[in-house]
Design an enzyme around this catalytic site. Sequence first.
Site, PDB file in Angstrom:
ATOM      1  N   ALA A 237     -21.075  15.303 -48.953  1.00 45.27           N
ATOM      2  CA  ALA A 237     -20.133  16.422 -48.987  1.00 45.27           C
ATOM      3  C   ALA A 237     -20.882  17.690 -48.624  1.00 45.27           C
ATOM      4  CB  ALA A 237     -19.515  16.578 -50.375  1.00 45.27           C
ATOM      5  N   LYS A 238     -20.220  18.485 -47.832  1.00 51.65           N
ATOM      6  CA  LYS A 238     -20.824  19.746 -47.409  1.00 51.65           C
ATOM      7  C   LYS A 238     -21.205  20.588 -48.637  1.00 51.65           C
ATOM      8  CE  LYS A 238     -21.812  23.349 -44.878  1.00 51.65           C
ATOM      9  NZ  LYS A 238     -23.184  23.424 -44.420  1.00 51.65           N
ATOM     10  N   ARG A 239     -20.328  20.558 -49.654  1.00 56.83           N
ATOM     11  CA  ARG A 239     -20.598  21.418 -50.805  1.00 56.83           C
ATOM     12  C   ARG A 239     -21.829  20.954 -51.594  1.00 56.83           C
ATOM     13  NH1 ARG A 239     -16.420  18.273 -52.038  1.00 56.83           N
ATOM     14  NH2 ARG A 239     -16.511  17.024 -53.926  1.00 56.83           N
ATOM     15  N   ARG A 240     -22.284  19.744 -51.346  1.00 54.72           N
ATOM     16  CA  ARG A 240     -23.519  19.303 -51.997  1.00 54.72           C
ATOM     17  C   ARG A 240     -24.680  19.317 -51.004  1.00 54.72           C
ATOM     18  NH1 ARG A 240     -19.979  15.763 -54.561  1.00 54.72           N
ATOM     19  NH2 ARG A 240     -20.469  14.071 -53.138  1.00 54.72           N
ATOM     20  N   GLY A 241     -24.489  20.050 -49.915  1.00 54.09           N
ATOM     21  CA  GLY A 241     -25.627  20.290 -49.027  1.00 54.09           C
ATOM     22  C   GLY A 241     -25.772  19.340 -47.859  1.00 54.09           C
TER      23      GLY A 241
END
Length: 281
Positions: A237-241
């Site tokens: 996920a983008k939000r986890r980098g």
Amino acid sequence: MVRTRFAPSPNGPLHLGHAYSAIVAHDLARTNRGEFLVRIEDIDGERSRSALVEDFLADLAWLGLRHDGPVVCQSGRLPAYAQAAERLRTMGLLYPCRCTRAEIAAAATASGRDGPLYPGTCRGRDIDPAGAAWRLDMGKALALTGPLTWTDELAGRQCADPARFGDVILIRKDAPASYHLAATLDDAADGITLVTRGADLFAATHVHRLLQALLDLPVPVWHHHGLLVEAGGRKLAKRRGAPALADRRRAGQDGQALADALRAHHFPAGILFAPTLNGEP
Ligand code: GLU
């Protein structure tokens, strides 16, 4: 003729998981001398950002994935969603619902259920439809269609079990259609014969198969592929980098070489492949 599609939602940049998914769809079309379409699932209101679409297309070209035909956008198909909803309404299969997420969670907990399954609060009630969501009356729908099956290329024949979703939302309060309705109608409109996507959407197919039966739509074959996950097993996920493909592209990385590595299941450090077991991750 085999026709596949890659259907990203422009609510965040594409990452390696999307690249893998696009490669699966593209390669299954090409090895069958078929067609590979790109569809932008951009009806998620504020979360959709049209500027990302330009990046998506550049990312696909960079990976060496050429698509056939024009890029389709869900935002251009709102009348078709409204028409299908009207048909289901006329069949007596939809009802308006004004419950909030918090109310649903509280009611589900009170009834001893451990999931967010809708407890049917608004079913059969006189609800003002203006600005409400519209839910499918699952019981009535199942009584109309009877048992249904569908086929996943990897997991084999499945007995459709849409009841596990309860009375799903087909028209959202904040969007012109739910994912289930829009994707099902689009796959039919686009003549998709092989629906490829990650195994995280395997269960959604039970609902899509029901909608096909209710709306007399053609039934494709599905191919739910394994997912790229972090070492701990969580989806990228983008939000986890998870680095964006666009960043790799702009940094001068070789997209074609990256695509070939993903095809060979050679993943960057820290990324693993979660194969599917009976279809579900
Ligand atoms: N728009 C969905 C996503 O970005 C894919 C839906 C599908 O392939 O059916 O995850």
